[in-house]
Design a protein around this motif. Structure first.
Motif, PDB file in Angstrom:
ATOM      1  N   LEU A  83       0.871  -1.230  -0.011  1.00 62.77           N
ATOM      2  CA  LEU A  83      -0.097   0.056  -0.118  1.00 62.77           C
ATOM      3  C   LEU A  83       0.819   1.343  -0.116  1.00 62.77           C
ATOM      4  O   LEU A  83       0.478   2.267  -0.581  1.00 62.77           O
ATOM      5  CB  LEU A  83      -0.733   0.180   1.130  1.00 62.77           C
ATOM      6  N   ALA A  84       1.922   1.347   0.732  1.00 61.68           N
ATOM      7  CA  ALA A  84       3.017   2.411   0.917  1.00 61.68           C
ATOM      8  C   ALA A  84       3.641   2.530  -0.672  1.00 61.68           C
ATOM      9  O   ALA A  84       3.578   3.930  -1.103  1.00 61.68           O
ATOM     10  CB  ALA A  84       3.861   2.240   1.945  1.00 61.68           C
ATOM     11  N   MET A  85       3.963   1.639  -0.999  1.00 62.13           N
ATOM     12  CA  MET A  85       4.537   1.519  -2.602  1.00 62.13           C
ATOM     13  C   MET A  85       3.572   2.127  -3.406  1.00 62.13           C
ATOM     14  O   MET A  85       4.176   2.724  -4.364  1.00 62.13           O
ATOM     15  CB  MET A  85       5.329   0.066  -2.819  1.00 62.13           C
ATOM     16  N   THR A  86       2.472   1.500  -3.404  1.00 63.04           N
ATOM     17  CA  THR A  86       1.481   2.063  -4.435  1.00 63.04           C
ATOM     18  C   THR A  86       1.183   3.510  -4.274  1.00 63.04           C
ATOM     19  O   THR A  86       1.111   4.369  -5.182  1.00 63.04           O
ATOM     20  CB  THR A  86      -0.036   1.339  -4.326  1.00 63.04           C
ATOM     21  N   ALA A  87       1.331   4.161  -2.758  1.00 60.94           N
ATOM     22  CA  ALA A  87       1.130   5.743  -2.584  1.00 60.94           C
ATOM     23  C   ALA A  87       2.063   6.372  -3.290  1.00 60.94           C
ATOM     24  O   ALA A  87       1.935   7.371  -3.950  1.00 60.94           O
ATOM     25  CB  ALA A  87       0.635   5.656  -1.297  1.00 60.94           C
ATOM     26  N   LEU A  88       3.325   5.777  -2.836  1.00 62.84           N
ATOM     27  CA  LEU A  88       4.516   6.540  -3.363  1.00 62.84           C
ATOM     28  C   LEU A  88       4.591   6.721  -5.060  1.00 62.84           C
ATOM     29  O   LEU A  88       4.920   7.676  -5.409  1.00 62.84           O
ATOM     30  CB  LEU A  88       5.679   5.801  -2.687  1.00 62.84           C
ATOM     31  N   LEU A  89       4.234   5.661  -5.532  1.00 63.35           N
ATOM     32  CA  LEU A  89       4.485   5.653  -6.991  1.00 63.35           C
ATOM     33  C   LEU A  89       3.452   6.491  -7.770  1.00 63.35           C
ATOM     34  O   LEU A  89       3.571   7.337  -8.568  1.00 63.35           O
ATOM     35  CB  LEU A  89       4.163   4.318  -7.546  1.00 63.35           C
ATOM     36  N   ILE A 125      -0.280   5.659 -13.948  1.00 61.11           N
ATOM     37  CA  ILE A 125      -0.099   4.314 -14.699  1.00 61.11           C
ATOM     38  C   ILE A 125       0.974   3.680 -13.921  1.00 61.11           C
ATOM     39  O   ILE A 125       0.928   2.267 -13.723  1.00 61.11           O
ATOM     40  CB  ILE A 125       0.461   4.700 -16.001  1.00 61.11           C
ATOM     41  N   PRO A 126       2.065   4.090 -13.446  1.00 65.46           N
ATOM     42  CA  PRO A 126       2.919   3.289 -12.759  1.00 65.46           C
ATOM     43  C   PRO A 126       2.345   2.645 -11.301  1.00 65.46           C
ATOM     44  O   PRO A 126       2.714   1.558 -11.074  1.00 65.46           O
ATOM     45  CB  PRO A 126       4.261   4.195 -12.245  1.00 65.46           C
ATOM     46  N   ALA A 127       1.586   3.336 -10.799  1.00 63.98           N
ATOM     47  CA  ALA A 127       1.092   2.841  -9.587  1.00 63.98           C
ATOM     48  C   ALA A 127       0.125   1.784  -9.690  1.00 63.98           C
ATOM     49  O   ALA A 127      -0.062   0.732  -9.267  1.00 63.98           O
ATOM     50  CB  ALA A 127       0.178   4.016  -8.648  1.00 63.98           C
ATOM     51  N   ALA A 128      -0.699   1.761 -11.102  1.00 62.28           N
ATOM     52  CA  ALA A 128      -1.610   0.802 -11.386  1.00 62.28           C
ATOM     53  C   ALA A 128      -0.952  -0.313 -11.805  1.00 62.28           C
ATOM     54  O   ALA A 128      -1.228  -1.692 -11.509  1.00 62.28           O
ATOM     55  CB  ALA A 128      -2.534   1.252 -12.563  1.00 62.28           C
ATOM     56  N   ALA A 129       0.204  -0.468 -12.594  1.00 59.65           N
ATOM     57  CA  ALA A 129       1.115  -1.408 -13.000  1.00 59.65           C
ATOM     58  C   ALA A 129       1.661  -2.150 -11.821  1.00 59.65           C
ATOM     59  O   ALA A 129       1.662  -3.359 -11.861  1.00 59.65           O
ATOM     60  CB  ALA A 129       2.260  -0.953 -13.935  1.00 59.65           C
ATOM     61  N   TYR A 130       2.164  -1.444 -11.022  1.00 59.55           N
ATOM     62  CA  TYR A 130       2.674  -2.288  -9.511  1.00 59.55           C
ATOM     63  C   TYR A 130       1.356  -2.612  -8.878  1.00 59.55           C
ATOM     64  O   TYR A 130       1.562  -3.976  -8.241  1.00 59.55           O
ATOM     65  CB  TYR A 130       3.364  -1.075  -8.670  1.00 59.55           C
TER      66      TYR A 130
END
Length: 391
Positions: free
Chosen positions: A275-281, A297-302
């Motif tokens: 969740l933290a990684m998605t928010a950062l991206l 797009i980067p957050a959605a891909a991750y």
């Protein structure tokens, strides 16, 4: 002269009644003792965070060293099997871990420092994007103002408290961090070096052969389970980091190696890390992208990658042996994060694995069944060490 049948029958019934009375009394006594054990355990569970938090300078290095010892002991055993002395094998195992840790930090911190200079421009871009969204929903703000006018505005006074700067906080925290790191590595080395003596003590210094076997099994199960889990998850997270780095490079994101390293490290934290990684991206993408849609797009891909990894790849590799209740994982995360912050969150899953392996051997408490009259433990602790002696 012999007793009559009625007298014998009465004596038998009397003995049966006395046995039933003793059994009922023993059951009530066991339930009382179980209730006391349960209350003491609940009290320790509630009081332990305050003790561990206040004494974090002592307890955090100790627990971290214990987890590292369990993880690195198989490597030290293998090196010792190749002919290295025990002290040298322990030192090489600890040095290998330290080298991997420094390499990971270098790959992440060096691009992060370079990226830090672009934060002001990125922040302005994020504010601009959210300003565009706010303009699109301006009618909501107008409706809020009308509602506030109808209900009456209240004047409030804001009080701003001065807080130490980031540099001051780092200056105060650095000596404590350095001390804890030195204590952790020193204790880890001595624990790894003493592993052979500990095993010999558990096996040969027990009064009962069954107790020695039980202690050896518990020690081996805890070490095997935690070490295998950490090693397997490390390989999975390394794969996730490589895929994220390649994806960031393909999408033109700055510092792809840093994002891959962050994805690998945060993936050690179940649920919270992704969740933290998605928010950062998402924040980084919105701050650097031309539009909000391109920025997410980067957050959605991750998020898609994490969905496949957590629901297909990881369960198929780890299997049922390492499957843990998600509620217990979240409780462990919140519990140890409350005590030790980020380091506690990283240690929560290994500690939960250690406790799970331990209770698998000594018996798990039946908390729900105990409320409805069942025994607290299905296994009699008085019989744990009374295994059959070899003939």
């Amino acid at each position: 002269m012999t007793d009559s049948p009625s007298a014998s029958r009465g004596s038998t019934e009397g003995r049966t009644a006395r046995r039933r009375t003793r059994a009922a009394f023993a059951e009530q006594e066991l339930r009382l003792i179980s209730a006391l054990v349960l209350l003491i355990g609940l009290g320790l569970f509630l009081a332990l965070p305050f003790v561990l938090s206040i004494g974090s300078v002592v307890f955090l290095p100790l627990v971290t060293a214990l987890v590292l010892t369990i993880i690195l002991s198989p490597l030290a055993d293998k090196l010792a099997g190749w002919g290295l002395p025990n002290v040298l094998a322990s030192l090489v195992a600890l040095g290998a871990f330290f080298g991997v840790l420094m390499l990971a930090l270098a790959l992440i911190l060096q691009p992060a420092i370079a990226l830090f200079d672009s934060l002001p421009a990125m922040a302005d871009q994020v504010v601009h994007r959210f300003g565009e969204l706010r303009d699109q929903f301006a009618w909501v703000a107008m409706a809020n103002e009308r509602l506030a006018d109808l209900m009456g505005r209240s004047t409030t006074r804001e009080v701003v408290l001065a807080s130490p700067s980031v540099i001051e906080q780092l200056a105060f925290a650095t000596p404590s961090v350095v001390l804890e790191v030195l204590l952790t590595f020193l204790m880890t080395f001595f624990m790894i070096e003493a592993r052979v003596r500990l095993r010999r003590h558990l096996l040969f210094d027990r009064a009962s052969f069954g107790t020695s076997i039980k202690a050896a099994r518990v020690l081996r199960e805890v070490q095997d389970r935690v070490a295998a889990y950490i090693l397997t998850v490390s390989w999975i997270n390394a794969g996730v980091g490589v895929i994220v780095a390649l994806g960031a490079w393909a999408l033109g994101v700055e510092a792809p190696v840093m994002w891959g390293g962050l994805a690998a490290l945060l993936n050690f934290l179940p649920y919270i890390g992704p969740l933290a990684m998605t928010a950062l991206l998402a924040l980084f993408g919105i701050g650097t992208g031309d539009t909000v849609l391109l920025g997410i797009i980067p957050a959605a891909a991750y998020l898609a990658l994490h969905t496949v990894e957590s629901n297909i790849v990881t369960p198929s590799i780890l299997g049922a042996r390492f499957t843990m209740n998600p509620v217990m994982i979240l409780i462990a995360l919140s519990y140890f994060s409350w005590i030790w912050g980020v380091f506690g969150a990283l240690l929560s899953v290994p500690i939960l694995l250690m406790l799970t392996a331990f209770f698998d051997h000594v018996g798990r408490p039946n908390l729900v069944g105990f409320i409805f009259g069942e025994p607290l433990f299905a296994t009699n602790f008085m019989e744990l060490g009374q295994e059959e002696e070899p003939t």
